[in-house]
Design a protein around this motif. Structure first.
Motif, PDB file in Angstrom:
ATOM      1  N   LEU A   5       0.791  -1.113  -0.015  1.00  0.00           N
ATOM      2  CA  LEU A   5      -0.142   0.033   0.026  1.00  0.00           C
ATOM      3  C   LEU A   5       0.794   1.119  -0.004  1.00  0.00           C
ATOM      4  O   LEU A   5       0.520   2.151  -0.740  1.00  0.00           O
ATOM      5  CB  LEU A   5      -0.835   0.031   1.304  1.00  0.00           C
ATOM      6  CG  LEU A   5      -2.049  -1.271   1.199  1.00  0.00           C
ATOM      7  CD1 LEU A   5      -2.595  -1.375   2.569  1.00  0.00           C
ATOM      8  CD2 LEU A   5      -3.092  -0.786   0.498  1.00  0.00           C
ATOM      9  N   PHE A  27      -4.647   3.893  -6.483  1.00  0.00           N
ATOM     10  CA  PHE A  27      -5.784   3.389  -5.437  1.00  0.00           C
ATOM     11  C   PHE A  27      -7.131   3.462  -6.498  1.00  0.00           C
ATOM     12  O   PHE A  27      -7.660   2.369  -6.277  1.00  0.00           O
ATOM     13  CB  PHE A  27      -5.674   4.014  -4.376  1.00  0.00           C
ATOM     14  CG  PHE A  27      -4.860   3.720  -3.188  1.00  0.00           C
ATOM     15  CD1 PHE A  27      -4.505   2.065  -3.159  1.00  0.00           C
ATOM     16  CD2 PHE A  27      -3.832   4.616  -2.834  1.00  0.00           C
ATOM     17  CE1 PHE A  27      -3.676   2.053  -1.929  1.00  0.00           C
ATOM     18  CE2 PHE A  27      -2.893   4.217  -1.863  1.00  0.00           C
ATOM     19  CZ  PHE A  27      -2.833   2.892  -1.433  1.00  0.00           C
ATOM     20  N   PHE A  39     -13.182  10.979  -1.376  1.00  0.00           N
ATOM     21  CA  PHE A  39     -11.894  10.688  -1.259  1.00  0.00           C
ATOM     22  C   PHE A  39     -10.942  10.799  -2.568  1.00  0.00           C
ATOM     23  O   PHE A  39      -9.997  11.361  -2.665  1.00  0.00           O
ATOM     24  CB  PHE A  39     -11.660   9.323  -0.733  1.00  0.00           C
ATOM     25  CG  PHE A  39     -10.417   8.705  -0.422  1.00  0.00           C
ATOM     26  CD1 PHE A  39      -9.790   9.331   0.768  1.00  0.00           C
ATOM     27  CD2 PHE A  39      -9.683   7.814  -1.037  1.00  0.00           C
ATOM     28  CE1 PHE A  39      -8.483   8.701   1.041  1.00  0.00           C
ATOM     29  CE2 PHE A  39      -8.472   7.264  -0.607  1.00  0.00           C
ATOM     30  CZ  PHE A  39      -7.898   8.056   0.357  1.00  0.00           C
ATOM     31  N   TYR A  40     -11.804  10.260  -3.667  1.00  0.00           N
ATOM     32  CA  TYR A  40     -11.008  10.346  -4.968  1.00  0.00           C
ATOM     33  C   TYR A  40     -11.109  11.615  -5.774  1.00  0.00           C
ATOM     34  O   TYR A  40     -10.190  11.933  -6.460  1.00  0.00           O
ATOM     35  CB  TYR A  40     -11.378   9.065  -5.895  1.00  0.00           C
ATOM     36  CG  TYR A  40     -10.882   7.955  -5.155  1.00  0.00           C
ATOM     37  CD1 TYR A  40      -9.470   7.531  -4.775  1.00  0.00           C
ATOM     38  CD2 TYR A  40     -11.662   6.701  -4.856  1.00  0.00           C
ATOM     39  CE1 TYR A  40      -8.994   6.266  -4.283  1.00  0.00           C
ATOM     40  CE2 TYR A  40     -11.328   5.514  -4.412  1.00  0.00           C
ATOM     41  CZ  TYR A  40      -9.961   5.284  -4.123  1.00  0.00           C
ATOM     42  OH  TYR A  40      -9.744   4.109  -3.542  1.00  0.00           O
ATOM     43  N   VAL A  63     -10.982  -3.155   2.507  1.00  0.00           N
ATOM     44  CA  VAL A  63     -11.625  -2.412   1.542  1.00  0.00           C
ATOM     45  C   VAL A  63     -10.850  -0.870   1.726  1.00  0.00           C
ATOM     46  O   VAL A  63     -10.283  -0.293   1.050  1.00  0.00           O
ATOM     47  CB  VAL A  63     -13.073  -2.374   1.604  1.00  0.00           C
ATOM     48  CG1 VAL A  63     -13.317  -1.255   0.420  1.00  0.00           C
ATOM     49  CG2 VAL A  63     -13.367  -3.802   0.936  1.00  0.00           C
ATOM     50  N   ARG A 120      -8.578   0.247   3.509  1.00  0.00           N
ATOM     51  CA  ARG A 120      -7.078   0.079   3.286  1.00  0.00           C
ATOM     52  C   ARG A 120      -6.723   0.379   1.681  1.00  0.00           C
ATOM     53  O   ARG A 120      -5.928   1.049   1.253  1.00  0.00           O
ATOM     54  CB  ARG A 120      -6.493  -0.909   3.873  1.00  0.00           C
ATOM     55  CG  ARG A 120      -6.251  -0.914   5.447  1.00  0.00           C
ATOM     56  CD  ARG A 120      -5.791  -2.175   6.051  1.00  0.00           C
ATOM     57  NE  ARG A 120      -4.305  -2.275   5.667  1.00  0.00           N
ATOM     58  CZ  ARG A 120      -3.800  -3.233   5.565  1.00  0.00           C
ATOM     59  NH1 ARG A 120      -4.321  -4.586   5.625  1.00  0.00           N
ATOM     60  NH2 ARG A 120      -2.380  -3.535   5.184  1.00  0.00           N
ATOM     61  N   ALA A 121      -7.376  -0.742   1.087  1.00  0.00           N
ATOM     62  CA  ALA A 121      -6.893  -0.738  -0.484  1.00  0.00           C
ATOM     63  C   ALA A 121      -7.520   0.384  -1.208  1.00  0.00           C
ATOM     64  O   ALA A 121      -7.297   0.722  -2.376  1.00  0.00           O
ATOM     65  CB  ALA A 121      -7.864  -2.077  -0.998  1.00  0.00           C
ATOM     66  N   ARG A 122      -8.324   1.081  -0.613  1.00  0.00           N
ATOM     67  CA  ARG A 122      -8.974   2.528  -1.264  1.00  0.00           C
ATOM     68  C   ARG A 122      -7.837   3.510  -0.935  1.00  0.00           C
ATOM     69  O   ARG A 122      -7.737   4.565  -1.589  1.00  0.00           O
ATOM     70  CB  ARG A 122     -10.230   2.833  -0.585  1.00  0.00           C
ATOM     71  CG  ARG A 122     -10.853   4.063  -1.388  1.00  0.00           C
ATOM     72  CD  ARG A 122     -12.081   4.649  -0.523  1.00  0.00           C
ATOM     73  NE  ARG A 122     -13.125   3.668   0.149  1.00  0.00           N
ATOM     74  CZ  ARG A 122     -13.521   3.604   1.302  1.00  0.00           C
ATOM     75  NH1 ARG A 122     -13.066   4.609   2.111  1.00  0.00           N
ATOM     76  NH2 ARG A 122     -14.372   2.541   1.652  1.00  0.00           N
ATOM     77  N   GLY A 123      -6.791   3.158   0.087  1.00  0.00           N
ATOM     78  CA  GLY A 123      -5.659   4.178   0.144  1.00  0.00           C
ATOM     79  C   GLY A 123      -5.988   5.238   1.433  1.00  0.00           C
ATOM     80  O   GLY A 123      -5.355   5.956   1.536  1.00  0.00           O
TER      81      GLY A 123
END
Ligand code: ATP
Ligand code: SF4
Ligand code: MG
Lengths: 326, 602, 277
Positions: free
Chosen positions: B355, B363, B393-394, C173, C175-178
């Protein structure tokens, strides 16, 4: 084939027990450091305190030297620890005799009180715990739940006061002050300590019974219990043959926790009834700021706790076929 | 009352009490009857009351439930009229039960033998020694390994399939006249299921016991049952002879069940005419859990030498049994598990292994959708909050703009806008799985990794989710990795397929290559183990045949992982030399010593 | 919000209702008690010591002839206030550390958990005695000592919860999203721990009430002229032999407070598991 796997499993269990033992020792070492740091290093200068504000710096320095306080902390720690291990934890400041002697006088009393209380408490707690688990949700279970739930939250001195009210004020059966000395006969001794035992047991029984019930009920919800019911196994056999082998570890754990309470937690009961045990000795050490005595008492209680937990964990390892026969 | 009927259930009602203390029926108006030696199947979705009914045939209701009405006659007894002691006399003696998950139905602290012979001992049917001898005999008949010593083991030392068979031994030790089997193979992989089904059929049914077989899987039931009862929401929808229900279902609900059980092959959408650059590429990836040792392998190796590519807009199906490492591939791609070696390239650029170091955009482009929507969605959050988080978030979307987009997403997954402020707890499994999917879509990803997205759902609901995914794919052109243990699903919706066995890729190729033989021996077993919806399939299927004997196995680390179970293994080759990767003419690549010619006769 | 709290209270079993009533009662006493006291706390108002119940002195008089009711009303504030503050401090500290351990990876988790395990193996009464001996027992110190003694227990429970939750798919999930660690701890994990943590808070509160009144009873807790309920028991210990009301009343007061909290937690139904007192 099965034989071989069991043998290697046994040695795996032994390794596990060995590791567990080492970890207890390590914890005890860390505990000793913590206690030493809190008791010796943080509170400031014992010499200054002993002499009061009016002392000259020279006097203080002299006393510091005499008390060994001018040595670096780790040296003092190591020499204290060495003393503890070899059975000489130093000089009690207040009693003016070796800590080991002061403790030797009190420790057997404490152990005896704990042992007698455990003798009363363990069977009763097991019976209550298992009985109410089997009656889960029923009248008896709910009533016992309220009772034990209340007992675990009641302060010791209330139990003690009520016991005194009933047994010495109203019924006049027992003395309200505990008496224990070596020249007493067993009958008198038991009469003398009945009240502390009663008080301690009441509190410990409630705790143990609740944990036992929880451990049994936790197993009762497992599918293998339903399977046993569907095989036509009778309820008593289900508890003894199916549930117990799985619940034994948490139950022993509960016992160990509660028994550790019988030693260190007995402070208040010992004080109320004037019982000459280790816990009340520790209270005296706190009041008089007798640090060597205090540290030694604290270490004994911590060691007792760790031993009991070790026993519980070893039982768990031996009771679990996953760990026993890998 | 007809003499020939062995079991007769009439007007059975079981009730339960809800949190508010109201009594409501879980099943009601249940009638069925069967003759001695017949097998009746109870079929229905989860929650339809199958297990509840099965348990009443032992006179048992789970805590909180009560048998409230009707009669349950087994032989000369009406179970509703017997007291506890009389029921205990029948249970595990004349009526036996085989539980859904043998792994938890065995007591973990007692040996298998102790538990298997217990019914015989507590009912005083035979002395211990005789019971043990009989148990060993049953172990042998059930094709269990080491029948003489297996009884000394503890449950944790045995596999799920073995435990399931041992459970059958426990049921049969008293020669019961009625056996209740509650989803006895549901928890097993298909390749194990076929072995267990064979053992059951040979031992349970052919001993002439009457049986009630509970299952949600029509094809499994087709192998076992004489009669089928279809349940839905606690009521009988249709009942009749097995052949009639399977081939000429009358009820609409039965028809839906049948349709969902056979997924339709969906035509692959036309590939978008982009330069055929792969979107995702994995090169020489090895991964596992625990510390990485000196040899570059992790302490618990899971994946070995994985190489794959997914074209833009395509769907890759990853299939394999439980524990084969399917989820681990997804975890590595998502960055949750750094690989021990190898590379993951997205759009030609290497992704940082873990990560750490991944950019927010990286991500965003890869999104993960987990199997179990119950655990994949935070129960403390509302639908709106879950969907809004990736938007904020994105994409920095806030306030009204975010809310508008959330509503759009709900529309996209065919859920009503009114759900937006609902907590997750109150939604159905299918609704949750849609939200789970929508959360991934909210990121506007290039690649979604779907890990068993339909496995936890009932067939009908699962089929609807697959339908939705196909639509989304057409509309949005998203690239997908579809992980599943079910070969029919994968064959129905994927462009390319990768078969994983114990962390190695044993066969890869386009979908079409999985419709025609020859296959890699494991693929062959996998395909051959999927039950077909007709009686007699179990007897005809050659899948799961015993592997031929071989000599000593060398300790080469890269030997074929399938060797211990392979029916096509070759002595002197497979047990000494690692297999090569070779192409088959039908278009797939396999990892095996066999090639086109030698595989054909299989 | 109010309405739903009321609904919930109504749905409690009888024992829970009793518990809730006791808790509310003692909170009210802690807040308003001293205003309601019939006599000044320190005043010698009765002619007799260890008087029984009477119209003038509902709970009799103490060993110096002071009004027990008045002293009890003021003592309750110390007991409830100190324990609540200490329990809050212990719970927030323990939980914050537990969350840090759960999202911080093995490098943070292992040393922290080892340290806490070590502290937990010092029985709490013994630990607090050592701390009192070292630091003394002003009100502020008592609060800190009680809180510190019960941090490890809360940490253990909160960590077990948090570590379990950190394994959940939705955390994976996230964590994988960042998502950052802070977001994961606060937004994803913490909200799902609230119920058991509240139960644990109640349990800590009970333990701390018992600990502090025990210390006061031993003369090591709240120091005169301040007095909490435990101090009242101590003052009147000479009445034990005759079972005086002056000693019974504060003891019963503590019991009703702690039992009330316990009954309430039990009825709400998410009781955590503690090591016991
Ligand atoms: N955290 C972990 N630590 C150690 N081993 C693990 C861990 N997670 C998974 N494994 C092991 O890795 C192997 C592959 O696991 P994985 O979850 O990828 O399998 P899967 O194919 O997805 O199985 P399923 O169909 O049951 O989901 C299994 O043997 C599993 O026991
Ligand atoms: S390499 Fe040998 S053992 Fe492996 S699948 Fe091929 S034939 Fe079977
Ligand atoms: Mg998986």
């Amino acid at each position: 084939m099965a034989g071989a796997s069991t043998r290697s499993g046994m040695s795996a269990a032994l390794t596990l027990i060995g590791k567990r033992f080492a970890s207890s020792l390590l914890t005890l070492l860390l505990v000793s450091m913590t206690i030493f740091v809190i008791a010796q290093l943080l509170p400031g200068d014992a010499a200054q305190e002993a002499l009061g504000q009016s002392a000259t710096p020279e006097q203080v320095a002299a006393l510091r030297h005499e008390m060994g306080l001018d040595r670096p902390a780790h040296v003092r720690y190591v020499s204290w620890l060495a003393g503890m291990v070899s059975g000489d934890p130093g000089q009690s400041l207040v009693a003016n005799m070796p800590v080991s002697e002061v403790i030797a006088e009190r420790l057997p009393n404490s152990l005896l009180l704990a042992a007698l209380s455990a003798l009363v408490a363990v069977p009763v707690a097991l019976a209550i715990g298992i009985g109410s688990a089997m009656n889960r949700g029923g009248r008896i279970d709910r009533a016992l739940n309220i009772v034990t739930l209340s007992m675990v939250a009641v302060p010791e001195f209330l139990v003690a006061t009520i016991a005194v009210l009933i047994f010495s004020v109203k019924l006049r059966w027992l003395p309200s002050i505990a008496m224990a000395s070596s020249d007493m006969g067993w009958g008198d001794y038991l009469r003398g300590v009945a009240m502390p035992i009663l008080t301690l047991s009441v509190i410990v029984i409630a705790q143990m019974a609740r944990m036992t019930r929880a451990a049994v009920i936790d197993q009762m919800d497992r599918p293998y219990v339903e399977m046993a019911v569907l095989k036509g196994v009778a309820p008593v056999r289900i508890v003894l043959r199916h549930i117990m082998p799985n619940a034994i570890a948490p139950i022993v754990n509960a016992m160990a926790l509660s028994l550790s309470y019988l030693l260190g937690g007995a402070v208040i009961v010992e004080t109320i009834f004037n019982y000459p045990g280790l816990a009340s000795l520790m209270v005296n050490a706190v009041t008089s700021r007798d640090m060597p005595l205090l540290q030694a008492c604290a270490m004994i209680f911590c060691a007792a706790y760790l031993i009991l937990m070790l026993i519980a964990d070893v039982t768990a390892i031996l009771a679990n076929p996953r760990l026993r026969a890998q | 009352m007809s003499e020939a009927l062995h079991v007769e259930v009439k007007g059975l009602t079981v009730t339960a009490r809800n949190a508010a203390g109201e009594v409501f029926p879980i099943v009601s108006g249940i009638d069925f009857a069967l003759k001695r030696g017949e097998v009746l199947a109870l079929i229905g979705e989860s929650g339809s009351g199958k297990t509840t009914i099965a348990l009443t045939l032992l006179g048992h209701a789970r805590p909180g439930a009560t048998i409230a009405g009707g009669s349950i006659r087994v032989g000369e007894h009406d179970l509703t009229r017997l007291d506890r002691a009389a029921l205990a006399q029948l249970r595990g003696n004349r009526i036996a039960y085989i539980a859904q998950s043998a792994a938890s139905a065995f007591n973990p602290s007692r040996t298998i033998m102790d538990q298997v012979i217990e019914p015989a001992l507590i009912h005083d049917l035979m002395p211990r020694a005789q019971a043990e001898a009989k148990a060993v005999e049953l172990f042998r008949a059930l094709a269990l390994p080491f029948p003489d010593t297996i009884g000394a083991r503890y449950p944790h030392q045995l596999s799920g399939g073995q435990l399931q068979r041992l459970m059958a031994a426990m049921a049969l030790i008293t020669d019961p006249e009625l056996v209740i089997l509650d989803e006895p193979t549901t928890a097993l992989d298909v390749t194990t299921q076929i072995e267990v089904l064979r053992a059951f059929k040979a031992v349970v049914l052919e001993r002439g016991a009457t049986a009630i077989y509970v299952s949600h899987d029509l094809a499994v039931v087709a192998q076992m049952a004489d009669q089928i009862v279809v349940l839905s929401q606690g009521r009988i929808r249709e009942a009749g002879a097995a052949a009639q229900i399977l081939h000429a279902p009358a009820d609409d609900y039965t028809k839906t069940l049948m349709a969902a059980a056979r997924p339709a092959i969906r035509p692959a959408p036309e590939k978008i005419a982009l330069p055929a650059a792969p979107l995702l590429e994995i090169r020489g990836m090895t991964a596992g859990y625990g510390k990485i040792g000196k040899d570059g392998r992790p302490r618990i190796p899971v994946l070995r030498d994985i190489n794959l590519t997914i074209e833009r807009g395509a769907t890759l199906g990853v299939i394999g049994e439980s524990g084969s490492g399917k989820s681990t591939i997804a975890r590595v791609i998502a960055g949750l598990l750094p690989p021990a070696s190898g590379q993951v390239l997205l759009d030609g650029e290497a992704l940082p292994p873990g990560l750490q170091g991944r950019s927010r955009d990286q991500f965003r482009r890869v999104q993960l959708v987990f199997q179990n929507a119950d655990t994949a969605l935070n129960p403390a959050h509302s639908v709106g909050r879950i969907l809004a988080r990736p938007l904020a978030f994105y994409h920095g979307l806030k306030g009204n703009a975010a809310r508008m987009r959330v509503l759009e997403l709900l529309d996209l997954i065919r859920l009503p806008a009114t759900l937006i402020d609902r907590p997750i707890g109150g939604l159905s499994g299918g609704q949750k799985q849609r939200i789970n999917l929508a959360r991934a879509l909210a990121a506007d990803p290039q690649l979604i990794l779907c890990d068993e997205v339909t496995s936890a759902l009932d067939t009908v609901v699962g089929a609807a989710i697959l339908e939705l995914m196909a639509e989304l794919r057409r509309e949005l052109g998203i690239t997908t990795m579809f992980i599943s243990h079910d070969i029919s699903t994968v064959r129905a919706i994927c462009d390319d397929i990768l078969v994983l066995y114990s962390g190695t890729m044993v066969e890869t190729g386009p979908r079409t290559a999985f419709g025609v033989a020859p296959f890699h021996p494991y693929t062959d077993l996998l395909i051959g183990s999927v039950p077909e919806m007709r009686a007699g399939w179990l007897e005809e299927s050659h899948a799961g045949a015993a592997p031929p004997p071989i000599g000593e196995i060398s300790d080469h680390p890269d030997l074929c992982r399938f060797l211990p179970r392979c029916a096509a293994r070759v002595d002197g080759l497979c047990n000494t030399t690692p297999p090569p990767r070779r192409p088959l003419t039908k278009g797939s690549q396999i990892l095996c010593h066999h090639g086109d010619e030698s595989l054909c006769p299989l | 919000m109010m309405a739903s709290a009321f609904q919930r209270a109504k749905a409690l079993p009888v024992s829970g209702k009793v518990g809730l009533a006791l808790v509310i009662f003692w909170l009210a006493v802690a807040v308003f008690g001293p205003m309601l006291a019939p006599y000044p706390v320190g005043a010698f108002v009765a002619y007799d010591v260890f008087d029984g119940q009477s119209a003038k002195h509902w709970l009799g008089s103490d060993y110096l002839g002071r009004d027990v009711l008045s002293r009890l009303l003021s003592g309750a504030r110390y007991t409830v206030g100190l324990a609540a503050a200490a329990a809050l401090l212990a719970s927030t500290t323990g939980t914050a550390l537990a969350l840090t351990a759960a999202v911080g990876g093995a490098k943070v988790d292992e040393p922290l958990s080892r340290f806490m395990d070590m502290l937990i193996s010092i029985p709490s009464k013994i630990f607090s005695l050592v701390l009192v001996a070292a630091f003394g027992s002003s009100l502020g110190l008592l609060l800190l000592i009680a809180a510190f003694t019960y941090v490890p227990g809360n940490y253990r429970i909160a960590r077990a919860l948090a570590v379990n939750l950190a394994q959940m798919d939705y955390v994976q999930v996230a964590r994988a999203r960042g998502e950052g660690r802070f977001h994961i701890a606060i937004a994803e994990i913490l909200p799902n721990m609230i119920h058991p943590l509240l139960a644990d808070f109640g349990l800590r509160f009970v333990f701390i009430v018992l600990l502090l009144s025990g210390l006061s009873f031993l003369g090591l807790g709240v120091q005169p002229p301040d007095a909490d309920l435990g101090s009242l028991v101590r003052e009147n210990i000479s009445g034990l032999g005759e079972g005086a009301l002056a000693i019974l009343a504060p003891a019963v007061a503590i019991a009703t407070l702690t039992v009330g909290v316990n009954l309430l937690i039990d009825a709400i139904g998410f009781s955590g598991k503690g090591k016991g007192r």
